[in-house]
Write a protein that holds these residues in place. Sequence first.
Motif, PDB file in Angstrom:
ATOM      1  N   LEU A   1       0.828  -1.207   0.000  1.00 40.29           N
ATOM      2  CA  LEU A   1       0.000   0.000   0.000  1.00 40.29           C
ATOM      3  C   LEU A   1       0.860   1.253   0.000  1.00 40.29           C
ATOM      4  N   ALA A   2       1.948   1.229   0.777  1.00 37.79           N
ATOM      5  CA  ALA A   2       2.834   2.388   0.853  1.00 37.79           C
ATOM      6  C   ALA A   2       3.550   2.621  -0.468  1.00 37.79           C
ATOM      7  N   GLN A   3       3.845   1.550  -1.200  1.00 37.53           N
ATOM      8  CA  GLN A   3       4.454   1.706  -2.524  1.00 37.53           C
ATOM      9  C   GLN A   3       3.472   2.292  -3.530  1.00 37.53           C
ATOM     10  N   ALA A   4       2.192   1.968  -3.379  1.00 46.13           N
ATOM     11  CA  ALA A   4       1.194   2.396  -4.343  1.00 46.13           C
ATOM     12  C   ALA A   4       0.766   3.848  -4.149  1.00 46.13           C
ATOM     13  N   LEU A   5       0.734   4.341  -2.917  1.00 43.86           N
ATOM     14  CA  LEU A   5       0.191   5.668  -2.633  1.00 43.86           C
ATOM     15  C   LEU A   5       0.936   6.805  -3.337  1.00 43.86           C
ATOM     16  N   PRO A   6       2.295   6.842  -3.323  1.00 45.38           N
ATOM     17  CA  PRO A   6       2.973   7.984  -3.978  1.00 45.38           C
ATOM     18  C   PRO A   6       2.625   8.154  -5.442  1.00 45.38           C
ATOM     19  N   ALA A   7       2.498   7.043  -6.177  1.00 43.45           N
ATOM     20  CA  ALA A   7       2.171   7.163  -7.602  1.00 43.45           C
ATOM     21  C   ALA A   7       0.791   7.783  -7.790  1.00 43.45           C
ATOM     22  N   LEU A   8      -0.154   7.408  -6.927  1.00 40.76           N
ATOM     23  CA  LEU A   8      -1.491   7.989  -7.035  1.00 40.76           C
ATOM     24  C   LEU A   8      -1.467   9.488  -6.776  1.00 40.76           C
ATOM     25  N   VAL A   9      -0.724   9.887  -5.766  1.00 37.31           N
ATOM     26  CA  VAL A   9      -0.700  11.308  -5.411  1.00 37.31           C
ATOM     27  C   VAL A   9       0.032  12.118  -6.476  1.00 37.31           C
ATOM     28  N   ARG A  10       1.095  11.553  -7.032  1.00 38.03           N
ATOM     29  CA  ARG A  10       1.757  12.237  -8.150  1.00 38.03           C
ATOM     30  C   ARG A  10       0.775  12.431  -9.302  1.00 38.03           C
ATOM     31  N   SER A  11      -0.070  11.440  -9.507  1.00 38.86           N
ATOM     32  CA  SER A  11      -1.060  11.529 -10.574  1.00 38.86           C
ATOM     33  C   SER A  11      -2.014  12.691 -10.333  1.00 38.86           C
TER      34      SER A  11
END
Length: 819
Positions: free
Chosen positions: A559-569
């Motif tokens: 989950l922690a790996q996935a969150l930054p990409a979403l927020v960058r998006s």
Amino acid sequence: MTGVEKAGSRRPGTEPLLLGVRHHGPGSARAVRAALDAARPQVVLIEGPPEADALIPLAADEDMRPPVALLAHAVDDPGRSAFWPLAEFSPEWVAIRWALEHEVPARFIDLPATHTLVWGRETVTNPEGEAEATDVAEAEVNDADAGGAAVPEADEADAGDAAEPETTDADVRVDPLAVLADAAGYDDPERWWEDVVEHRGLGERDAFAPFGVLEEAMGALREAYGSGGHERDLVREAYMRLQVRAAQREFGGGVAVVCGAWHVPALRQKATVAADRALVKGLPKVKTDMTWVPWTYRRLARASGYGAGIDSPGWYGHLFAAPDRPVERWMTKVAGLLRAEDRIVSSAHVIEAVRLAETLAAMRGRPLAGLGETTDAVRAVMCEGSDVPLALVHDRLVVGDVLGEVPEAAPAVPLQRDLARLQRRLRLKPEALERELELDLRKETDAGRSRLLHRLRLLGVAWGEPTVSRGSTGTFRETWRLRWEPELSVRVAEAGVWGTTVLAAATAKAEADATAAQGLAEVTGLAERCLLAELPDALPAVMRILADRAALDTDVGHLAQALPALVRSLRYGDVRGTDTGALTEVAAGLAERIFVGLPSACAALDADAAQEMRDHVDAVHTAVGLLGEAGTPEHGGLRGRWHAVLRVLSARDTVPGVIQGRAVRLLLDDGELAQEEAARLMGLALSPGTAPADAAAWIEGFVGGGGGGGMLLVHDERLLGLVDGWLTRVPAEAFTDVLPLLRRTFSAYEPGVRRTLGELVRRGPGQRGSTQAAGAGIPGFGPGLDAGRAAAVEPLVRLLLGLDGSGADESAGLVGVAG
């Protein structure tokens, strides 16, 4: 009668005129043109795939500029492909152009691509890391057989022979030119070829004599080594003989054949029609399409992995195009390139380099200065003995960055046509030379370019590679490194299965990739790419799959790996004006799940796992800050809940020291923790009751990671004093255990920060208090203001601030600022 006499006296009308060539050889190209002018055949047969006969007229189009290549690919599997590259100095290209100019039929007579694409296919990897079908053995043969391969990339498409055991014949076939050069007393086949072919005079009385000599040489090699143990040549040559016979029946003589010199003895061989038909009967087939595609000089070079390539396409192109005085013209080109790179090169350098090259050629017994002599002269005269500028000359001129062009009338898959239309509309021309492209996404044209490049990357067409922007970190700016390679034409053909336009193909590909994704981070990364590429139709499907995967994944690390990409998006969506409401909700839900599970996930970790989790904590902290800015007020409340999680991590004994220290540091940076409280927590962590290794890990978490920890110690005397005092109390037996951790922490600081910390520690914490109390200056920078040094920067500060006045009060203020 000797072989030379036979070949030299033969004329079309009796037997076929066989013109054996070296592919991509300017000497062979000039000789072919002279022979065709002298013979005036009624039909020209060329080694190449017969499926391309309908494409020959396009060679006369004014928009056709070599180097180009014939591309054949399987209709149902576009990745199964082969190229037949042709440069302006290729004998086959010269033959095609001669036939078109004299209104003489031209036909290709090699084994059809429908067979070569499927026969013995084996996948290998080219230097760019892309899979392609190749016949290594055949390509190597054609590279060296004094004619090379008329259609080398097609030969590369047949991979069966590559797996055959090596034999003596095969070893010789790898480079027959080397055998001939060795027999002539040369140790370099390229130099031998230049001397006997490229440097021949253009005033030959008998235009057919060169081909007779070459045929005799190849005949001797074929008698000694046969076909080299490769069945493929026998089949190809049988098919070519059948085509030559058919042309003789149709035209009653006057047939000229342009093919690799290695094949000439076999085409001259007497064989029955039945025997030839038996060899080509029953070959496997695959439905194929063909077209012309641009090619590059760089891809003609051997170093690129093209098996039938040449070492110096740029040099060969110069030899073919230069009407006279090739050495003088070459040196002028070199001088122009070096001057463009700000090197001092005068006309005197050019004159001296020409003299030296000609002198070297005379000393070495060569008829004309070749590439070796000109290179030595350039190194000595223009490069002052350095190989650094010489490498530039080799890359830009000897190899070259020429990219060919094909007319719009050339057949193409619908996706290729849409891509060409977008390239014209966005003024984004494919180029062989690598270049950087700066984009401002606030401008409509630049935003369109960004969309196109991102969509192509999603389709696997890596025309552009994103790189770090210079001078700005805003989301409105992108920097791309662009370079068009011929293989990208194959990638475009492969991507055509997803749609007929770039937008439709990228949308379908994104949806398929989301369905096939294995992990949550993979889907979030795809969502980010969909936003960058602006694929509004694909995003809902990707988000639906993302929500489903996130609901099922319980691993906090995932989950922690996935969150930054979403927020960058979300940030990218803002600058592109994309509706990211659904993405914001998923990101907020993901963050809440991380908050709940993170404290327990941080318990009882070993050193490596703790370091990895520390990185996750940093990434989540950054993401939560951005999410609070991009989201609604309730999402802004995520910051408060995240701070609560950090407080739990900083106080829980089961959490590793590196994570505890990092949690304290993040709270301090956000203003959620007072300096005094941070100092108290550090004092507890560095107390004698804490194991030295755990204390060192706490320090690494607090001031490590390149987040300004060094400057924190520079400006906070208490924290540095705590670290200094703890380090001096570490027992000798434990010091060697904590040293690697501390070294890793402090070595990440900038040299100036390390130097300042060293000065502060040398002076001692106690000696700085009075200085700071008196307000005399910043700790570690001397007891007071150095007025002389401050005054020295005053003019520059005036210039930066645009101040024209020079009053005493203003000067005093500037000195204070400078100090």
